[in-house]
Scaffold this motif. Structure first.
Motif, mmCIF file in Angstrom:
data_model
loop_
_atom_site.group_PDB
_atom_site.id
_atom_site.type_symbol
_atom_site.label_atom_id
_atom_site.label_comp_id
_atom_site.label_asym_id
_atom_site.label_seq_id
_atom_site.Cartn_x
_atom_site.Cartn_y
_atom_site.Cartn_z
ATOM 1 N N LEU A 142 0.828 -1.199 0.000
ATOM 2 C CA LEU A 142 0.000 0.000 0.000
ATOM 3 C C LEU A 142 0.867 1.255 0.000
ATOM 4 O O LEU A 142 0.573 2.221 -0.725
ATOM 5 C CB LEU A 142 -0.920 -0.004 1.225
ATOM 6 C CG LEU A 142 -1.850 1.206 1.381
ATOM 7 C CD1 LEU A 142 -2.741 1.371 0.158
ATOM 8 C CD2 LEU A 142 -2.691 1.077 2.647
ATOM 9 N N PHE A 143 1.947 1.243 0.782
ATOM 10 C CA PHE A 143 2.854 2.398 0.795
ATOM 11 C C PHE A 143 3.441 2.637 -0.595
ATOM 12 O O PHE A 143 3.497 3.779 -1.067
ATOM 13 C CB PHE A 143 3.989 2.175 1.798
ATOM 14 C CG PHE A 143 5.063 3.232 1.723
ATOM 15 C CD1 PHE A 143 4.890 4.450 2.356
ATOM 16 C CD2 PHE A 143 6.230 3.016 0.998
ATOM 17 C CE1 PHE A 143 5.867 5.440 2.267
ATOM 18 C CE2 PHE A 143 7.203 3.997 0.902
ATOM 19 C CZ PHE A 143 7.022 5.201 1.541
ATOM 20 N N THR A 144 3.879 1.573 -1.251
ATOM 21 C CA THR A 144 4.461 1.698 -2.592
ATOM 22 C C THR A 144 3.447 2.254 -3.577
ATOM 23 O O THR A 144 3.776 3.098 -4.416
ATOM 24 C CB THR A 144 4.971 0.324 -3.075
ATOM 25 O OG1 THR A 144 5.814 -0.252 -2.070
ATOM 26 C CG2 THR A 144 5.766 0.453 -4.367
ATOM 27 N N MET A 145 2.216 1.806 -3.472
ATOM 28 C CA MET A 145 1.158 2.296 -4.361
ATOM 29 C C MET A 145 0.890 3.785 -4.135
ATOM 30 O O MET A 145 0.733 4.556 -5.088
ATOM 31 C CB MET A 145 -0.121 1.474 -4.146
ATOM 32 C CG MET A 145 0.008 0.030 -4.637
ATOM 33 S SD MET A 145 -1.178 -1.116 -3.867
ATOM 34 C CE MET A 145 -2.726 -0.536 -4.558
ATOM 35 N N LEU A 146 0.867 4.212 -2.869
ATOM 36 C CA LEU A 146 0.624 5.620 -2.559
ATOM 37 C C LEU A 146 1.802 6.496 -2.993
ATOM 38 O O LEU A 146 1.610 7.610 -3.497
ATOM 39 C CB LEU A 146 0.385 5.794 -1.053
ATOM 40 C CG LEU A 146 -0.909 5.208 -0.491
ATOM 41 C CD1 LEU A 146 -0.896 5.281 1.032
ATOM 42 C CD2 LEU A 146 -2.118 5.941 -1.045
ATOM 43 N N ALA A 147 3.010 5.979 -2.797
ATOM 44 C CA ALA A 147 4.213 6.757 -3.105
ATOM 45 C C ALA A 147 4.406 6.976 -4.593
ATOM 46 O O ALA A 147 5.187 7.838 -5.000
ATOM 47 C CB ALA A 147 5.444 6.062 -2.523
ATOM 48 N N TYR A 148 3.686 6.213 -5.413
ATOM 49 C CA TYR A 148 3.865 6.292 -6.862
ATOM 50 C C TYR A 148 2.770 7.129 -7.529
ATOM 51 O O TYR A 148 2.552 7.022 -8.733
ATOM 52 C CB TYR A 148 3.862 4.874 -7.441
ATOM 53 C CG TYR A 148 4.999 4.622 -8.414
ATOM 54 C CD1 TYR A 148 6.319 4.870 -8.055
ATOM 55 C CD2 TYR A 148 4.754 4.134 -9.686
ATOM 56 C CE1 TYR A 148 7.352 4.632 -8.931
ATOM 57 C CE2 TYR A 148 5.783 3.889 -10.584
ATOM 58 C CZ TYR A 148 7.086 4.145 -10.194
ATOM 59 O OH TYR A 148 8.116 3.923 -11.071
ATOM 60 N N THR A 149 2.097 7.995 -6.752
ATOM 61 C CA THR A 149 0.982 8.780 -7.303
ATOM 62 C C THR A 149 1.281 10.258 -7.578
ATOM 63 O O THR A 149 0.586 10.855 -8.396
ATOM 64 C CB THR A 149 -0.238 8.705 -6.375
ATOM 65 O OG1 THR A 149 0.135 9.167 -5.061
ATOM 66 C CG2 THR A 149 -0.775 7.284 -6.274
ATOM 67 N N PRO A 150 2.259 10.914 -6.915
ATOM 68 C CA PRO A 150 2.386 12.370 -7.095
ATOM 69 C C PRO A 150 2.773 12.777 -8.516
ATOM 70 O O PRO A 150 3.599 12.141 -9.165
ATOM 71 C CB PRO A 150 3.514 12.752 -6.111
ATOM 72 C CG PRO A 150 3.576 11.640 -5.137
ATOM 73 C CD PRO A 150 3.202 10.412 -5.890
ATOM 74 N N LYS A 151 2.172 13.868 -8.977
ATOM 75 C CA LYS A 151 2.483 14.463 -10.281
ATOM 76 C C LYS A 151 2.989 15.885 -10.037
ATOM 77 O O LYS A 151 2.525 16.544 -9.125
ATOM 78 C CB LYS A 151 1.240 14.545 -11.174
ATOM 79 C CG LYS A 151 0.299 13.358 -11.105
ATOM 80 C CD LYS A 151 0.819 12.208 -11.899
ATOM 81 C CE LYS A 151 -0.179 11.049 -11.901
ATOM 82 N NZ LYS A 151 0.366 9.872 -12.580
#
Length: 392
Positions: A331-340
């Motif tokens: 879940l952390f990896t998924m969240l960390a890969y969202t910023p634009k």
């Protein structure tokens, strides 16, 4: 220009500090500073400074990528193996597919226009992700499992893949065909970047071993070489090139491998450089945001961004299958890969400048994506890494 620089530093740091006190990411205050001082609100930033804004943002990115390389544990990345490669292109591909499914239905776009918008939005922001992963690595969270290393490496390569897709889709609108060479250049440019950066780092390590000088002088030499690598990539006009940003990161990796004590001292120096570079990076990104476009945002644009992010997170989940990571780590990896932020600010306005019918809508959605995902993604990383990752 001097007044503009003073305003950027003083107001950017002040609002960044204020956001930290409110338990928010400091970059939120810096982005707001850029929007406030930029040409679309108060217009207090000198036009000559705005004209070199892309170069200044690239310098800031060079500083943090070098700092990341000086801390990156390659052994942890090697243990991960397959997912590290998949993270470079699978999440972006999933997000693009999500855009192709959602944008025609919600925004009334053609498939090709949706592909252009998807390519603009599909890149993760190294400017947001990399400094946070460096911090996570320094504090020792998730390093044994290779989680920050995985995210760091993927975020550095992800942009190369997305920009090639964007160039291809824009070319199709102008009647150009799909270039096989351009897609072949993706893995080649990554491998060449690793080799060139590794060789440069090895040569520098041996040079620093033979020639004794102050660490400040070493930093200046590394910065100069990094600038030369970026200039070389821009200068090369052949079909096959190399990724200078990946080369810069692996220059730091090689220095760490061959001269670890020097690398640790240089990392401290780069941390000090990042204090100023971070302010310039996010304030100047904020200055590119034309909030007037947000007046035209409807619920459809918001749903498209959220839906595309869900597809992106699904892509990350697919990459992590078979890794043995716990659900919280995934879940952390998924969240960390969202910023634009950076790529969207750099290419979001190109379709409009080219006169494409979808240009206005693409820029509007790109601006909304920056405003939403940069602070929220950074906030998600900051509040979750201590709870979701194990300290090694």
């Amino acid at each position: 220009m001097l007044l503009s620089i003073a305003l950027i530093l003083v107001i950017g740091m002040a609002l960044g500090w204020l956001c930290q006190k409110c338990k928010l990411p400091s970059l939120l205050g810096m982005l707001f500073t850029g929007i406030l001082l930029g040409p679309y609100v108060l217009n207090w930033i000198d036009p000559s400074l705005l004209s070199i804004s892309p170069e200044l943002r690239k310098i800031a990115l060079i500083i943090i990528l070098t700092r990341a390389g000086l801390s990156l544990d390659i052994s942890g990345l090697k243990r991960i193996g397959r997912p590290a490669v998949m993270m470079c292109f699978v999440p972006a591909t999933f997000e693009l597919l999500g855009m192709l499914l959602l944008a025609p239905r919600l925004l009334g776009m053609s498939l090709l226009e949706a592909a252009i918008m998807g390519a603009v939005l599909a890149a993760v922001s190294p400017a947001v992700v990399v400094p946070r992963m460096v911090k996570v690595m320094e504090e020792g969270y998730g390093t044994k499992q290779g989680i920050p290393q995985l995210i760091l490496a993927g975020a550095s390569v992800d942009d190369v893949y997305v920009i090639v897709l964007f160039t291809t889709f824009v070319g199709l609108t102008q009647g150009q065909g799909v270039s096989v060479i351009r897609f072949l250049n993706i893995p080649v440019s990554i491998v060449l970047g690793i080799l060139i950066g590794g060789l440069a780092g090895f040569v520098l390590a041996r040079f620093f071993e033979k020639v004794h000088m102050r660490d400040t002088s070493k930093v200046l030499i590394i910065l100069s070489l990094s600038f030369l690598l970026v200039a070389a990539e821009d200068y090369i006009s052949t079909a096959i090139t190399f990724s200078s940003l990946i080369a810069i990161m692996f220059l730091g990796v090689a220095l760490q491998k061959y001269r670890e004590p020097v690398a640790k001292r240089l990392a401290v120096k780069y941390n000090k450089l990042w204090v100023a570079a971070e302010v310039f990076l996010f304030v100047l990104v904020g200055a590119t945001v034309n909030i007037r476009y947000l007046e035209n945002v409807g619920i459809g644009a918001l749903l498209v961004i959220i839906g595309a992010l869900v597809f992106r997170m699904a892509g990350v989940f697919v990459c992590l299958l078979g890794t043995g990571l716990r659900s919280k780590e995934r879940l952390f990896t998924m969240l960390a890969y969202t910023p634009k932020a950076t790529v969207q600010a750099a290419i979001g306005g190109i379709p409009l400048a080219m006169g494409l019918a979808c240009g206005d809508l693409v820029l509007t959605v790109a601006v909304l994506a920056i405003v939403l995902t940069a602070p929220l993604g950074a906030f998600a990383i900051d509040i979750s890494y201590r709870r979701f990752l194990q300290k090694g």
